[in-house]
Design an enzyme around this catalytic site. Structure first.
Site, mmCIF file in Angstrom:
data_model
loop_
_atom_site.group_PDB
_atom_site.id
_atom_site.type_symbol
_atom_site.label_atom_id
_atom_site.label_comp_id
_atom_site.label_asym_id
_atom_site.label_seq_id
_atom_site.Cartn_x
_atom_site.Cartn_y
_atom_site.Cartn_z
ATOM 1 C CB SER A 109 -4.267 5.048 5.693
ATOM 2 O OG SER A 109 -2.902 4.458 6.671
ATOM 3 C CG ASP B 294 -2.711 -2.217 4.589
ATOM 4 O OD1 ASP B 294 -1.629 -2.425 4.347
ATOM 5 O OD2 ASP B 294 -2.949 -0.748 4.496
ATOM 6 C CE LYS B 295 -6.879 -1.854 1.380
ATOM 7 N NZ LYS B 295 -5.745 -1.415 1.696
ATOM 8 C CG ASP C 80 -1.871 -0.827 1.372
ATOM 9 O OD1 ASP C 80 -3.426 0.031 1.459
ATOM 10 O OD2 ASP C 80 -2.091 -1.895 0.502
#
Length: 560
Positions: A472, A121-122, A79
């Protein structure tokens, strides 16, 4: 009969055995459970940088426990590198790729169990979505957070300090030399970013869901304990296979509720809502059910943790304060304690047997004396967001939790950032960034830089920002994201105009556009919704089939 055993029998499957033997596997190896290691290692993402080394420890643990490990690579996007540019459009869609990739590899090769390795994050939610879908024995092993940098603006620096510093440079508060020095020192080690953003939030939620061994979310990446945890994970996955304890036993409605409580109690990233909703869909829980659950659970879950961006403490501090085991111990009266976990024991048994360290009450409070009576995540609804939107009270000063201001509207992130840095945003403005949703972006980018620039130029306590995009986990200031329906699908945010008055009322769970319905009808008649760009490749596919943020922004193949 194990899955792998069924496709390795002689004589019908001699070919399959020969495939393994061509790579050096022996008959003895093929008699054991075949355990996949889905590794998102790369040299592009600091949160994944140590996973190749950790995978070796996982393999040792699998061998020691009587299994045969087989490692394969999985997509893992950073990210940070994608922030504030076109690359961010690919980040959320990568979550679906990860889930599909793991599913394909595990199913095609009939693996018996899987260790899912990722930190960011993902990546973490994509891996958990795969686990929920496969319903096989599975454990998620994070790589751990990085350490913090030198003190900057009152707290240990992290990678996001650079965006704040850029705003300070524009405002004449620091020099370019100071900013370059910060660039050199704010990320002193590999690991997921040292603040409580989406990456560390999702690792903590994995532990609270029972999918990561106790304590495994927050051990810093560079600690020796992280290597020992990898070995233990390898041992444990073989035990789960032998006992047939699957992710379907661990990921349930009750464990998802535990995750929602921990998210609220720790003030985690708003992206946690998006990802828990996507994981829940894999076990048959709808987006509407999750929205209702977030609203009810958030109201009776106190905020008992404050770390960066809500306080000066970073992830190492959180870990040394007691981490998620201590949080779950404090929340025990509110949690579903009989849920199964990847230890092969219930959450109650894990909490009872965990080797606690002395708790730091400046970081982790009790439910009787919390930082706040309500949780760190809030769902807002109103005429601007009929399907709801998300905000984070734990990162918003109390006097900013009810804010009314005049809209400044931007069709995209870059235009808003330019306006902020050029002094076109003033106190009392509500910055509206639209056409950044799952379909309209496409890809639902994070408005990370815009919020950091508002902070850097000294406007974070005098302005607000709303968007159909995301934020975020490190953002602070008054904000609301995931506004649904998004602009590209004709949501009310598409018809907001400059100088419209908007109220964000977190205590009452409301977001209001102060424009009467007759005026809105006229705007709908004369305005044209900006269509998503015609794109080829995966991003075009995602744009076509992406569902609303209120449904987790997952791919919905029923969409036309």
């Amino acid at each position: 009969m194990r899955r792998s055993e069924a496709i390795l029998q002689r004589p019908d499957f001699n070919f399959n055995r020969a495939v393994y033997k061509s790579m050096g596997f022996s008959d003895t190896d093929l008699e054991k459970p075949i355990i996949g290691i889905a590794n998102t290692w790369s040299e592009l993402c600091p949160g994944s940088y140590n996973l190749r080394k950790l995978a070796e420890s996982v393999k040792y643990g699998i061998y020691a426990a009587g299994g045969t490990p087989v490692e394969f690579g999985v997509t893992g996007v950073c990210d940070g590198t994608a922030q504030g540019n076109e690359g961010m459009k690919f980040v959320l869609p990568s979550r679906e790729l990860i889930a599909n990739d793991v599913e394909v590899m595990v199913q095609a090769h009939r693996l018996d169990g899987i260790v899912l390795m990722g930190s960011c994050d993902k990546i973490v939610p994509g891996l958990l979505m795969a686990a929920a879908r496969l319903k096989l024995p599975a454990i998620l092993l994070p790589g751990g957070p990085m350490l913090g940098g030198p003190v900057f603006d009152g707290r240990k620096a992290d990678l996001t300090s650079l965006s704040e510093g850029n705003g300070m440079l524009k405002a004449g508060k620091i020099t370019e030399e100071e900013l370059v020095r910060l660039e050199d020192t704010c990320g002193p080690t590999y690991g997921s970013c040292s603040f409580y953003g989406t990456a560390n939030t999702m690792c903590c939620l994995s532990e609270s869901l029972g999918m990561t061994l106790p304590g495994g979310a927050l051990i810093p990446a560079v600690y020796a304990e992280r290597t020992r945890l990898a070995y233990q994970t390898g041992e444990k996955i073989v035990e789960l296979v032998n006992r047939n304890i699957t992710a379907g036993d661990v990921l349930t409605a009750a464990s998802i509720e535990n995750g929602i409580r921990v998210l609220n109690a720790t003030g985690g990233s708003t992206n946690g809502v998006l990802h828990l909703t996507a994981i829940a869909k894999e076990i048959g829980i709808s987006g509407a059910e999750m929205t209702d659950k977030f609203k009810t659970v958030g109201k009776d879950t106190p905020l008992i943790v404050k770390v960066n961006p809500a306080a000066r403490y970073d992830m190492e501090d959180f870990y040394l304060a007691g981490g998620i085991p201590q949080v779950m111990k404090e929340l025990k009266p509110l949690l579903n304690m009989d849920v199964m976990t990847v230890t092969g024991k219930t959450a109650a048994e894990n909490i009872e047997s965990y080797p606690y360290i002395p708790v730091d009450r400046t970081i982790i409070k009790t439910i009787d004396e919390p930082f706040s009576e309500f949780g760190g995540i809030a769902i807002l609804e109103g005429n601007l967001a009929p399907e709801g939107c998300i905000t984070k009270p734990s990162a918003i000063a109390p006097d900013m939790r009810c804010f009314t201001g005049k809209a400044r509207v931007f069709d995209g992130e870059e235009a808003a950032e330019e306006a902020i840095l050029s002094g076109k945003i003033v106190p009392g403005n509500v910055v509206v960034i639209r056409y950044e949703g799952p379909k309209g972006g496409p890809g639902m980018r994070e408005m990370f830089k815009a919020m950091k620039y508002l902070y850097g130029v000294g406007l974070s306590a005098a302005t607000a920002l709303i968007t159909d995009g995301r934020f975020s986990g490190t953002n602070n200031g008054c904000f609301a994201g995931h506004i649904s329906p998004e602009a590209a699908e004709g949501g009310p945010i598409a018809y907001v105009e400059d100088d419209d008055e908007i109220t964000i009322d977190i205590p009452h769970g409301k977001i209001t556009l102060h424009v009467d319905e007759n005026t809105m009808d006229l705007r709908r008649e004369k305005s044209l919704i900006r269509k998503p760009p015609a794109l080829d490749g995966y991003l075009g596919l995602y744009s076509r089939f992406a569902s609303s943020a209120s449904k987790g922004a997952v791919l919905d193949w029923s969409r036309k």
